[in-house]
Enzyme design. Structure first.
Site, short mmCIF file in Angstrom:
data_model
loop_
_atom_site.label_atom_id
_atom_site.label_comp_id
_atom_site.label_asym_id
_atom_site.label_seq_id
_atom_site.Cartn_x
_atom_site.Cartn_y
_atom_site.Cartn_z
N LEU A 1 0.82 -1.21 0.00
CA LEU A 1 0.00 0.00 0.00
C LEU A 1 0.86 1.26 0.00
O LEU A 1 1.88 1.34 0.68
CB LEU A 1 -0.92 0.01 1.22
CG LEU A 1 -1.86 -1.19 1.34
CD1 LEU A 1 -2.81 -1.00 2.52
CD2 LEU A 1 -2.64 -1.44 0.06
N GLY B 1 1.14 -5.36 1.33
CA GLY B 1 0.12 -5.50 0.29
C GLY B 1 0.62 -6.24 -0.95
O GLY B 1 -0.17 -6.87 -1.66
N ASN C 1 4.62 -7.62 6.78
CA ASN C 1 5.50 -7.00 7.77
C ASN C 1 4.86 -5.81 8.48
O ASN C 1 5.57 -4.99 9.06
CB ASN C 1 6.81 -6.58 7.10
CG ASN C 1 6.58 -5.57 5.99
OD1 ASN C 1 5.58 -5.66 5.29
ND2 ASN C 1 7.48 -4.62 5.84
N GLU C 2 3.54 -5.71 8.42
CA GLU C 2 2.85 -4.56 9.02
C GLU C 2 3.31 -4.29 10.46
O GLU C 2 3.50 -3.13 10.86
CB GLU C 2 1.33 -4.75 8.96
CG GLU C 2 0.69 -4.44 7.61
CD GLU C 2 0.83 -5.58 6.60
OE1 GLU C 2 1.53 -6.57 6.89
OE2 GLU C 2 0.23 -5.48 5.51
#
Lengths: 300, 300, 300
Positions: A106, A151, A175-176
């Site tokens: 994103l 994303g 990996n957020e």
């Protein structure tokens, strides 16, 4: 709502009930493509459909890192819709024209300093892309020719099959958590469907980016091949999947993915509201601005 | 009830938005601990919190086998609660001070010749311990330095990560079926989340105790190390998990574990009633008495 | 509806609360079986119960390929019911008397040119067989001594343990998609419980028939042995499973399988209706007739 016992084939009869394929087309005049082929290219994504094989190539070409901006996501969804509605298209291979990166995920600039309306529109576009791709009736093969965090990993996981260049410098994962944020529940559901609960629990909490060999070992990608063989392999895998009668395959795919798709559909507005509330907070805006500045410094 | 799309970091900013760590504390006068450290020790469990690292050591020290008696479980829950509420504590390493045994599981003497009130209180304490541990916001690492059957296995499985001494004489598993009893549904849910449905189905039906190497192969423990390296490895793993921003990690953990935690919460009284009815039966009381006599004979 | 915490053993006490086994029976007069043994043989399946061990052998003997016709399914369900109600029987080993084939799956002639009443009766018999086998209280071991596509794979997957002859020419899988049809949802649920979501998704969409070594690698079968050792190994595995107290094992099995069994029970009539509607279509009838003709040609 329950999948039926046994279901009809409609779109395409099974192998034993099929007319012989038409002979290959006669040679074309020089300068023209050998096979009938339609292509459309927008700003961010190039699409080429080979009508003889029924396979479309979808190439991400949005430098520097194929980030999923609102414009990119909109093009992506429209391209998927066009192909889905084109009876000549039975499968899509998704890859990147950029070296070393499949998609960086994103686009953070879409979440920074914009209006509530913009955040709403952006998040709906993220959802829309996933609903179309994860729920596609076409065979979808990801040819992951570079790194694919967040994303980008979602895009790959939403395909039917993932082939990755066996370069250990390329990594993939959700990996957020590394950025102090949490992957949406439907990212998580998709991840659990691919690698199972335990691997997902650990990888999501650590925000792990798995180098290609590790991703393969965990089942996050199905196959590794040398980068120069990637497209050839993707075509071979596609041919294997297209050998099946479409309708039975589509219904089977739907049976496997319906529960997770339905869950987002049922909670779509709530999910948007959560995102907008979060991203509108001043503390988050500050964090995102600092993150972007760090990225800029890295680049220079 | 659905996990939101993306959630704020609150407790702790991500790495790129964090003030530099304060310099190490000045040298302490000799005889005092080098790092600020609070410890509290009860009868059954010793707890030491290193406030500089944010990591607590929780050591089971209830000879002969760290069985989960009512007193042990109560201390365990209280210790977890204290640490959970202590902002200085971010992670817990759980291990045993006894040689060869991590924990032998539920204390059978608590189920034998006691009142209905006692059985009720005991079972509620078992539930309470699991709800606190499986649902903990802290990073929990099990350093399994001995055998860990039944309830002992549950304690290990409820942590975020399991490291086991690579001694093939140490075993771990839910062996309830071997004793003619059935693991509670939430033991089973926890097991399935760790090893998947098929391995859980087979292992639970056979009441298998898996030697350390097999447990590792099945995914029941994450890593094996030589016994003398166990604590060093646990500290390294803890540091890796603590490198993540707390809040994102906590919300991710909750997203993964909520369904299974909620299921016990929703059926807690029913689960207690089932246990009490079962254990009050004369046939079961007789079986448990015979089992305890067998254990006594083995010891002598 | 939730499985209780800990449950009683009733049918059979655990090992430490059991009278010593009676001494082996005295030698029998020549010509009589050495062990007390009841057998009943119908047209399609031969059943032999060794009452001394509590183990029944169930041998499919319906040439040419043990296809699951209405008659076969009815015999299968009745045989399972008889054994289930016989207190002397604790386990069943299922195998085939035919070379190279375990079972070829559902009999297509039952779906072709018959009445709606016939289709209804047939599909109910398929459901009935699975409900009895997947939900059996007995220990069920599949000794897969040949190929086992579609419904044959379902039979094997519904057992507690699968041992397969390690011949790479023998294959097993849910290949419905290859025929242009879709596996019923409860075939899929059973498959997911055995191999997990990702492997099931891929294998079902491709209609894969996995050669024995691959099936073992995927977890679709638990063990491979040379064909001549198959029955010996099946007996050893059965003995291992029968060493557990029956009641605890049965309740554990039920706890693991109940959700999937309940799902068919709740949607049984709907599932029948879906099947009948599908199979009654002229397009499907035509496809099935062509498929059968192709099979006939292959044979001759």
């Amino acid at each position: 709502s329950v999948s039926p016992g046994v279901l009809p084939l409609c779109c395409r009869p099974p192998a034993w009930d099929r007319a012989p394929r038409p002979p290959p087309s006669p040679p074309q005049p020089p300068g023209l493509p050998l096979a009938p082929c339609r292509s459309f290219s927008n700003n961010k994504i190039q699409v080429e459909l080979d009508e003889s094989s029924g396979v479309a190539m979808m190439k991400f070409k949005s430098p520097p890192v194929n980030s999923l901006s609102l414009e990119f996501l909109t093009e992506f969804s429209i391209s998927l819709e066009k192909l889905e509605n084109n009876r000549a298209c039975r499968g899509v291979i998704i890859t990147s024209t950029l070296p070393k990166i499949f998609s960086s995920g994103l686009d953070i600039t879409e979440m920074c300093g914009k209006s509530v309306e913009h955040y709403t529109e952006f998040w709906r576009a993220v959802q829309e892309m996933w609903l179309r791709l994860y729920g596609s009736n076409m065979v979808t093969v990801a040819a992951v020719n570079g790194s694919s965090p967040a994303g980008g990993c979602l895009v790959a996981m939403s395909c039917d099959y993932r082939i990755m260049a066996e370069n250990p410098k390329f990594s993939i994962g959700l990996n957020e958590a590394q950025l102090g944020i949490v992957a949406p529940f439907w990212f998580k559901d998709t991840f659990v469907n691919v690698v199972g609960h335990r691997i997902a629990e650990r990888s999501l909490q650590l925000g792990s980016l798995h180098p290609a060999p590790e991703a393969h070992k965990l089942g996050l990608v199905d196959e590794l091949v040398p980068e120069e063989k990637l497209m050839e392999k993707a075509a071979a895998v596609m041919a294997q999947w297209l050998a099946l009668p479409d309708h039975a395959r589509q219904l089977t795919k739907s049976m496997m993915r319906k529960a997770v798709l339905d869950r987002l559909v049922a909670h779509r507005e709530e999910d948007i509201k959560n995102f907008v509330t979060f991203v509108s907070k001043e503390s988050i805006q500050k964090s995102l601005r600092m993150y972007m500045e760090m990225l800029k410094k890295r680049k220079s």
